[in-house]
Design a protein around this motif. Sequence first.
Motif, PDB file in Angstrom:
ATOM      1  N   SER A  16       2.088 -17.396  -1.546  1.00  9.85           N
ATOM      2  CA  SER A  16       2.812 -18.660  -1.652  1.00  9.85           C
ATOM      3  C   SER A  16       2.753 -19.221  -3.071  1.00  9.85           C
ATOM      4  N   ASP A  17       2.419 -18.401  -4.032  1.00  7.15           N
ATOM      5  CA  ASP A  17       2.394 -18.900  -5.406  1.00  7.15           C
ATOM      6  C   ASP A  17       3.611 -18.380  -6.166  1.00  7.15           C
ATOM      7  N   MET A  18       3.820 -18.953  -7.333  1.00 13.58           N
ATOM      8  CA  MET A  18       4.993 -18.589  -8.137  1.00 13.58           C
ATOM      9  C   MET A  18       4.650 -17.627  -9.264  1.00 13.58           C
ATOM     10  N   ARG A  19       3.431 -17.061  -9.243  1.00 12.94           N
ATOM     11  CA  ARG A  19       3.011 -16.169 -10.324  1.00 12.94           C
ATOM     12  C   ARG A  19       3.615 -14.772 -10.204  1.00 12.94           C
ATOM     13  N   GLY A  20       4.060 -14.407  -9.026  1.00  9.59           N
ATOM     14  CA  GLY A  20       4.704 -13.110  -8.857  1.00  9.59           C
ATOM     15  C   GLY A  20       3.754 -11.959  -8.615  1.00  9.59           C
ATOM     16  N   GLY A  21       2.520 -12.257  -8.269  1.00  9.42           N
ATOM     17  CA  GLY A  21       1.571 -11.190  -7.956  1.00  9.42           C
ATOM     18  C   GLY A  21       1.925 -10.522  -6.634  1.00  9.42           C
ATOM     19  N   GLY A  22       1.286  -9.431  -6.364  1.00  6.06           N
ATOM     20  CA  GLY A  22       1.573  -8.748  -5.109  1.00  6.06           C
ATOM     21  C   GLY A  22       0.576  -7.663  -4.792  1.00  6.06           C
ATOM     22  N   HIS A  23       0.514  -7.347  -3.528  1.00  6.49           N
ATOM     23  CA  HIS A  23      -0.320  -6.257  -3.037  1.00  6.49           C
ATOM     24  C   HIS A  23       0.420  -5.608  -1.884  1.00  6.49           C
ATOM     25  N   SER A  24       0.350  -4.306  -1.800  1.00  3.45           N
ATOM     26  CA  SER A  24       0.908  -3.603  -0.644  1.00  3.45           C
ATOM     27  C   SER A  24       0.145  -2.302  -0.448  1.00  3.45           C
ATOM     28  N   ALA A  25       0.195  -1.816   0.769  1.00  2.00           N
ATOM     29  CA  ALA A  25      -0.452  -0.546   1.102  1.00  2.00           C
ATOM     30  C   ALA A  25       0.457   0.227   2.031  1.00  2.00           C
ATOM     31  N   SER A  26       0.630   1.520   1.775  1.00  2.00           N
ATOM     32  CA  SER A  26       1.428   2.384   2.633  1.00  2.00           C
ATOM     33  C   SER A  26       0.605   3.576   3.068  1.00  2.00           C
ATOM     34  N   LEU A  27       0.675   3.846   4.343  1.00  2.00           N
ATOM     35  CA  LEU A  27       0.006   5.004   4.936  1.00  2.00           C
ATOM     36  C   LEU A  27       1.106   5.977   5.318  1.00  2.00           C
ATOM     37  N   LYS A  28       1.065   7.191   4.776  1.00  2.00           N
ATOM     38  CA  LYS A  28       2.147   8.150   5.032  1.00  2.00           C
ATOM     39  C   LYS A  28       1.659   9.572   4.824  1.00  2.00           C
ATOM     40  N   GLN A  29       2.472  10.515   5.257  1.00  2.00           N
ATOM     41  CA  GLN A  29       2.163  11.935   5.074  1.00  2.00           C
ATOM     42  C   GLN A  29       2.907  12.479   3.870  1.00  2.00           C
ATOM     43  N   THR A  30       2.240  13.386   3.166  1.00  2.00           N
ATOM     44  CA  THR A  30       2.880  14.080   2.053  1.00  2.00           C
ATOM     45  C   THR A  30       3.744  15.215   2.615  1.00  2.00           C
ATOM     46  N   LYS A  31       4.476  15.881   1.740  1.00  2.00           N
ATOM     47  CA  LYS A  31       5.275  17.043   2.163  1.00  2.00           C
ATOM     48  C   LYS A  31       4.399  18.154   2.723  1.00  2.00           C
ATOM     49  N   ASP A  32       3.131  18.189   2.270  1.00  2.00           N
ATOM     50  CA  ASP A  32       2.186  19.209   2.739  1.00  2.00           C
ATOM     51  C   ASP A  32       1.500  18.817   4.045  1.00  2.00           C
ATOM     52  N   GLY A  33       1.831  17.640   4.589  1.00  2.00           N
ATOM     53  CA  GLY A  33       1.250  17.204   5.853  1.00  2.00           C
ATOM     54  C   GLY A  33      -0.062  16.446   5.719  1.00  2.00           C
ATOM     55  N   GLU A  34      -0.516  16.203   4.484  1.00  2.42           N
ATOM     56  CA  GLU A  34      -1.743  15.425   4.289  1.00  2.42           C
ATOM     57  C   GLU A  34      -1.420  13.938   4.376  1.00  2.42           C
ATOM     58  N   TRP A  35      -2.340  13.170   4.943  1.00  2.45           N
ATOM     59  CA  TRP A  35      -2.183  11.720   5.030  1.00  2.45           C
ATOM     60  C   TRP A  35      -2.766  11.072   3.782  1.00  2.45           C
ATOM     61  N   ILE A  36      -2.022  10.086   3.227  1.00  8.55           N
ATOM     62  CA  ILE A  36      -2.492   9.352   2.063  1.00  8.55           C
ATOM     63  C   ILE A  36      -2.268   7.851   2.276  1.00  8.55           C
ATOM     64  N   LEU A  37      -3.095   7.059   1.619  1.00  8.09           N
ATOM     65  CA  LEU A  37      -2.945   5.613   1.587  1.00  8.09           C
ATOM     66  C   LEU A  37      -2.675   5.249   0.136  1.00  8.09           C
ATOM     67  N   VAL A  38      -1.529   4.631  -0.125  1.00  4.96           N
ATOM     68  CA  VAL A  38      -1.141   4.252  -1.484  1.00  4.96           C
ATOM     69  C   VAL A  38      -1.214   2.726  -1.586  1.00  4.96           C
ATOM     70  N   CYS A  39      -2.064   2.234  -2.497  1.00  7.40           N
ATOM     71  CA  CYS A  39      -2.246   0.790  -2.693  1.00  7.40           C
ATOM     72  C   CYS A  39      -1.640   0.377  -4.025  1.00  7.40           C
ATOM     73  N   ASN A  40      -0.778  -0.643  -3.996  1.00  5.53           N
ATOM     74  CA  ASN A  40      -0.148  -1.200  -5.193  1.00  5.53           C
ATOM     75  C   ASN A  40      -0.636  -2.630  -5.387  1.00  5.53           C
ATOM     76  N   ASP A  41      -1.103  -2.950  -6.586  1.00  7.16           N
ATOM     77  CA  ASP A  41      -1.592  -4.297  -6.893  1.00  7.16           C
ATOM     78  C   ASP A  41      -1.036  -4.771  -8.224  1.00  7.16           C
ATOM     79  N   ARG A  42      -0.657  -6.063  -8.254  1.00  6.08           N
ATOM     80  CA  ARG A  42      -0.183  -6.680  -9.490  1.00  6.08           C
ATOM     81  C   ARG A  42      -0.658  -8.132  -9.486  1.00  6.08           C
ATOM     82  N   GLU A  43      -1.260  -8.590 -10.575  1.00  6.19           N
ATOM     83  CA  GLU A  43      -1.804  -9.943 -10.660  1.00  6.19           C
ATOM     84  C   GLU A  43      -0.721 -11.010 -10.810  1.00  6.19           C
ATOM     85  N   TYR A  44       0.299 -10.752 -11.609  1.00  5.71           N
ATOM     86  CA  TYR A  44       1.379 -11.716 -11.818  1.00  5.71           C
ATOM     87  C   TYR A  44       2.646 -10.946 -12.186  1.00  5.71           C
TER      88      TYR A  44
END
Length: 102
Positions: A16-44
């Motif tokens: 709810s702030d106007m700084r434009g920060g963000g966080h997200s996480a995705s759980l998915k399989q690679t083309k090789d069938g391995e599971w990965i968790l990708v976390c994206n973080d940005r302060e502003y």
Amino acid sequence: MKSFKLKSMYYAPGYSDMRGGGHSASLKQTKDGEWILVCNDREYYNAPTSVITYRVSPEAIGEFEDFLRKKRIPALSARPKSRLFATDYHPWSYSIEYSRSL
């Protein structure tokens, strides 16, 4: 509850702030069938985005699928949509993709 197989999941907490920060996480399989968790973080808004990728074991995926079944998470897709809309807020977001078995 019908059986299902997890395909992917995406999560981003609300802000709810106007700084434009963000966080997200995705759980998915690679083309090789391995599971990965990708976390994206940005302060502003113009800060660099940090991306960290973790390997996830098949056992952990099975435990997560069991949790989703136990809590009846797929049933939430039938809940009514809200009519409220806020323009100065990034709402929490969860997205779960799965295939159902009959």
